[in-house]
Design an enzyme around this catalytic site. Sequence first.
Site, PDB file in Angstrom:
ATOM      1  N   THR A  99       0.854  -1.186   0.000  1.00  0.00           N
ATOM      2  CA  THR A  99       0.000   0.000   0.000  1.00  0.00           C
ATOM      3  C   THR A  99       0.889   1.236   0.000  1.00  0.00           C
ATOM      4  OG1 THR A  99      -1.833  -1.081   1.108  1.00  0.00           O
ATOM      5  CG2 THR A  99      -1.763   1.299   1.262  1.00  0.00           C
ATOM      6  N   PHE A 140       1.145   5.113   0.813  1.00  0.00           N
ATOM      7  CA  PHE A 140       0.542   6.151   1.651  1.00  0.00           C
ATOM      8  C   PHE A 140       1.117   7.498   1.247  1.00  0.00           C
ATOM      9  CE2 PHE A 140       0.339   2.271   4.007  1.00  0.00           C
ATOM     10  CZ  PHE A 140      -0.839   2.335   4.748  1.00  0.00           C
TER      11      PHE A 140
END
Length: 635
Positions: free
Chosen positions: A532, A534
């Site tokens: 992921t 960010f």
Amino acid sequence: MIVVLEHNIKPTDKSNIVHFLEDKGFRIREIQGEEETILGAVGIIPIDLREVELLPGVARVIPITKPYKLASREFKKEDTSIPVGSVKIGGSRVAVIAGPCSVESRQQIMEIAALVRESGAVILRGGAYKARTSPYAFQGLGEEGLKYLKEAGDANGMPVISEIVTPEHAGMFAEYADILQVGARNMQNFELLKRVGALHKPVLLKRGPAATIQDLLMSAEYLLAHGTNYVMLCERGIRTFETYTRNTLDISAIPVVKKLSHLPILVDPSHGTGIRAKVLPMALAAVAAGADGLIVEVHTDPDHALSDGPQSLYPEQFEKLMRDIQALTPVLSKELARLPETLSPPPAYSPTVSADQGQILVAFQGEPGAFSENALLRYFPDSAQSQPLQEFRDVFDSVLTGKSHYGIIPIENTLTGSIHQNYDLLLQYPDIRIVGEKTIRIIHNLIGVPGARIKDIKRVYSHPQGLSQCARYLDSYPQWEKIPYYDTAGSIAFVAREGNKENAGIASLDAARVHKMNVLKEGIETDSQNYTRFVIIAREELAQAQNRTGKANRASLVFSTANTPGSLFRALQVLADRNINMVKLESRPIAGKPWEEMFYVDVDIPEEKESFQKALEELSGVTETLRILGLYTVK
Ligand code: PEP
Ligand code: MN
């Protein structure tokens, strides 16, 4: 022996225990662990452990079975992390030390220091007293070399390390070096170890070419027993029957040391192989095997180096090595250690921030132990304080109103794509900018209450993404009820509160640790390529202050175009004409204008900053609206 103290021990009881042991000739170290406080007592006089066990305030006494005591994992369960200036060695960061084998001149070390710093080394190496096999070989510049090394370190904000070869130099080294290196040939020079240990400074202890791992740990014990708490071990190759390489680098020493000791272990692939071309693969292997750092020889002109030229990397090779480590660390859930530069000190604009002087407050969405918190702890220095909030919008509000300095939000996942809500929020908060980014690997774990076993489980809670990303594992337990929860770490908090062995949750290892829960199965995600990305957000004022450094290499833009043929094409043409690389393109519907779209574009900012400025001007001419969401540095 290890003396575990009772939780609410009275101070008088504690000092009685210490006095009792000191009277018997023991040296005492107190260690505040995460769960308990312990006293480590090391001495040579045999003692009946029951005598200690009976003292008021003692919970239990554990003998240390290994010959090395202070260095053993039995003595200290948690990994030791060693502060060196603003760098910490050990823990989840990989620290790279680089520089020439020897300091040869002021100019040479100044030049190499700037280059290795630019590529991401955090500590500068350079020998001034060289332990050479031949008495006719270059012996080092001595104290003059140490002076140049320190000057080069100071000029680049880097702590420095150099090898000490004799106890008489201890005072001098304490003045110039941030880390003292004890070389392979001196690993068992016990008088040197005693004197160096007594300086209470960080020490890098290299493994002797014929030393076993136990010998290495016994030498570390000398250093620790004589005062310092800061010993890092270094595997640098041992003598074997193999002659192709200078030494045989014992990669397996890394996991062995990790099991036996709490001390960080670094690897020296330069002396470990003796051949430039073998340094990169062995360096990567060492990091993959769990090394806490590397020490690497780099030279601008290896052919004319006064020592160890054949094993010294060219600066370009070192730069490539750093890029490869950068790519490898997320796979290992680790970070490359960085010297502070990405963050400005917290700004003075915000009277509502209630932080200690110099402390950075960072808001995230989710419960403690959430992946967002993990990402922020990896991005920010250790002193940053994380603030859990319920919704993504709360993170934006907290940053906007100055309740926190920064926020962190997930923006895209390799398996499930963009997190559209956050793209929309970036648009709705025009005073907020992207100031950085962090990508982490997502590893899901099945977590239950202490004592629970997989066969007890009847229900599994997690965020719908957590459940879907572990579908293959969950499919093998069709009898389990899968229950969506608003947050992965939140599901663990819920399972902990309920205290029912039939419940489990899916979340990070951090979430299990925070809630003192039991990990039933690690790494249950279907696809291990699960990352992921960010972004870090801050108020515009802070973003501008940061941008003044001129180091940004990535821009996030958002624009809309006329609803006419070729209008997006014309916008992208501006980037293409100026050779600006586009790394992402995403479109989102514009609220209130059905079937019209905003385009989010990430681009690499070229070295030529002026050409980027020109591109922005042209872009605003061919778009209806254009906003810069952020200019920031991507490592
Ligand atoms: C060095 O680091 O320059 C050195 C001499 O290393 P070792 O002691 O491992 O041979
Ligand atoms: Mn060398």
